[in-house]
Design a protein around this motif. Structure first.
Motif, PDB file in Angstrom:
ATOM      1  N   ARG A 219       0.844  -1.208   0.000  1.00 25.28           N
ATOM      2  CA  ARG A 219       0.000   0.000   0.000  1.00 25.28           C
ATOM      3  C   ARG A 219       0.874   1.250   0.000  1.00 25.28           C
ATOM      4  N   ASN A 240      -9.658  -3.498  -3.753  1.00 25.67           N
ATOM      5  CA  ASN A 240      -9.048  -2.213  -3.384  1.00 25.67           C
ATOM      6  C   ASN A 240      -7.693  -2.073  -4.104  1.00 25.67           C
ATOM      7  N   SER A 242      -5.090  -0.806  -3.376  1.00 26.35           N
ATOM      8  CA  SER A 242      -3.900  -1.000  -2.545  1.00 26.35           C
ATOM      9  C   SER A 242      -3.454  -2.470  -2.510  1.00 26.35           C
TER      10      SER A 242
HETATM   11  C1  LIG Z   1      -8.692   0.878   0.273  1.00 25.45           C
HETATM   12  O1  LIG Z   1      -7.889   0.534   1.385  1.00 25.45           O
HETATM   13  C2  LIG Z   1      -7.370   1.654   2.076  1.00 25.45           C
HETATM   14  C3  LIG Z   1      -6.370   1.181   3.088  1.00 25.45           C
HETATM   15  O2  LIG Z   1      -6.839   0.101   3.827  1.00 25.45           O
HETATM   16  C4  LIG Z   1      -8.542   2.432   2.690  1.00 25.45           C
HETATM   17  O3  LIG Z   1      -8.057   3.558   3.388  1.00 25.45           O
HETATM   18  C5  LIG Z   1      -9.452   2.868   1.556  1.00 25.45           C
HETATM   19  O4  LIG Z   1     -10.592   3.512   2.102  1.00 25.45           O
HETATM   20  C6  LIG Z   1      -9.902   1.700   0.716  1.00 25.45           C
HETATM   21  N1  LIG Z   1     -10.600   2.182  -0.448  1.00 25.45           N
HETATM   22  C7  LIG Z   1     -11.811   1.748  -0.786  1.00 25.45           C
HETATM   23  C8  LIG Z   1     -12.399   2.347  -2.011  1.00 25.45           C
HETATM   24  O5  LIG Z   1     -12.414   0.912  -0.129  1.00 25.45           O
END
Ligand SMILES: *[C@@H]1O[C@H](CO)[C@@H](O)[C@H](O)[C@H]1NC(C)=O
Ligand SMILES: *[C@@H]1O[C@H](CO)[C@@H](O)[C@H](O)[C@H]1NC(C)=O
Ligand SMILES: *[C@@H]1O[C@H](CO)[C@@H](O)[C@H](O)[C@H]1NC(C)=O
Length: 390
Positions: A219, A240, A242
């Motif tokens: 990430r 996600n 990340s």
């Molecule tokens: C993706 O993961 C990150 C880190 O865990 C988080 O902050 C973010 O809100 C997530 N994005 C979505 C679109 O769920």
């Protein structure tokens, strides 16, 4: 005595040169204009050894590895081996294993055009951004390095390739997975284009200890290098963004035939991307005596029973990730229990007797798969502990 040693080394170097083994660095033309630059701003480059004999129209491109960086670990790379080409350590490259021009070491690819693309961007040849670090310009231009190098190689004759193979190890193995379809699209007239990812399958394994650390690791790289729009849509539309450097979310969408070559007990992942809970008693891999493996503890490994169990569980978890991939008959697999990270560079591992599965060396297995002589789906059955190889 000293003189003889120097002479012998010079002679070996000379012979190697004649056989094309020591290959100079070639800086990408007009690298600065194209922004094909390393983290420290120096121009990116590659090492190229031309093909010969019936290999003149075949090309292999190897993506160098070297982990990833984010924040200060990127700044540390400036002027270093993995962040520039000006460093004293960046000289000619010795081609070995899958890049060797020695037929006995590398019978399948020895006379191909062989290219080693240097890794100096810190994000698996993906980023395309820059930063001002207190007045100092820092570049993250992996995707431009990749595309500029490919343009130059196409001009050098790769556009006429009959056979082509994209490969690489570690962070370069992951880059191979990520760039495989793009590489294929550059060669519409080639007969055969395939990819081999060596030790590039870094697992998320969300239910195995240490997942939080592994997720944070990637990430940070994705955030720091701003890879959101660069990572494959097929992944980012599913999970996600990340998570889109984890091979388990990428491999299923690769259209080009892809071979996964990986140690089951990948020593880098076991060592650095695993947790350190109290029962593992200051876990590090120094308890593993590779010459003794697979002899069970207590002798002569010094690993405690919980440590040995941890290693075994890692292997099982790794194989779960491999077995969980969507089926694809064109995919090749060679999963060895050798305790290593990176298998394509060492001559002994690449084509030696101790890293065989079903009586095939890695070189033979990849050759059979590449040339469609037989499908290869080989998984070591020694899954209790790593074994000694090489
Ligand atoms: C993706 O993961 C990150 C880190 O865990 C988080 O902050 C973010 O809100 C997530 N994005 C979505 C679109 O769920
Ligand atoms: C590895 O762990 C052992 C046992 O806990 C310890 O003695 C040794 O110093 C550690 N080595 C490193 C490199 O951390
Ligand atoms: C590792 O095992 C080998 C073979 O059993 C043994 O000879 C050697 O002393 C061991 N090395 C260490 C550091 O324990």
């Amino acid at each position: 005595m000293g003189k003889h040693v120097i002479f012998a080394c010079a002679l070996v170097a000379l012979i190697a040169q004649v056989r094309g083994q020591i290959v100079p660095l070639k800086i990408i033309d007009n690298a600065h204009e194209k922004l094909a630059v390393c983290i420290d701003g120096s121009p990116a480059g590659y090492h190229y050894d031309p093909g010969f004999g019936d290999g003149v129209n075949n090309w292999i491109v190897y993506l160098m590895g070297g982990g990833w960086c984010a924040h200060w670990t990127c700044y540390l790379r400036m002027g270093e081996f993995h962040g520039g080409t000006k460093n004293v350590h960046v000289g000619p490259e010795t081609f070995s294993g899958i890049l060797s021009s020695d037929q006995s070491v590398n019978p399948e690819f020895y006379n191909w055009n062989r290219v080693f693309l240097r890794y100096c961007d810190g994000a698996s040849f993906l980023g395309d951004t820059e930063q001002d670090d207190n007045g100092r310009l820092v570049q993250f231009r992996g995707s431009r390095i990749f595309s500029s190098a490919m343009d130059e190689l196409l001009q050098k004759g790769m556009k006429n390739a009959e056979n082509a193979l994209l490969t690489g190890c570690s962070a370069g193995g992951l880059a191979t997975i990520l760039h495989c379809d793009e590489f294929k699209s550059l060669l519409p007239n080639a007969k055969r284009v395939k990819c081999v990812a060596d030790s590039g399958f870094f697992i998320r394994a969300k239910d195995f200890p240490g997942a939080e650390g592994r997720e944070k690791n990637f990430r940070n790289v994705i955030d720091f290098h701003k890879l959101y729009d660069i990572l494959p849509k097929s992944c980012t539309s599913k999970v996600n963004v990340s998570l889109c450097l984890f091979a388990e979310y990428l491999v299923g969408d690769v259209q080009t035939p892809l071979f996964l070559l990986n140690p089951i007990f990948d020593s880098y992942q076991v060592k650095y991307l695993s947790p350190n809970p109290p029962e593992l008693e200051g876990w590090n891999t120094s308890c593993i005596n590779v010459t003794a493996i697979p002899a069970p503890p207590p002798t002569p490994n010094t690993c405690t029973p919980p440590q040995m169990k941890f290693i075994k569980d890692f292997g099982a978890t790794f194989l779960d990730a491999i077995n969980g991939l969507p089926d694809n008959p064109s995919r090749g697999l060679f999963m060895t229990s050798c305790f290593y990270h990176v298998l394509t560079v060492s001559n002994a591992l690449w084509n030696g007797p101790t890293c065989k599965l079903q009586d095939k060396t890695i070189s033979q297995a990849i050759g059979d798969w590449y040339f469609d002589r037989s499908p290869i789906r080989m998984i070591d059955n020694r899954i209790d502990a790593p074994v000694k190889c090489g």
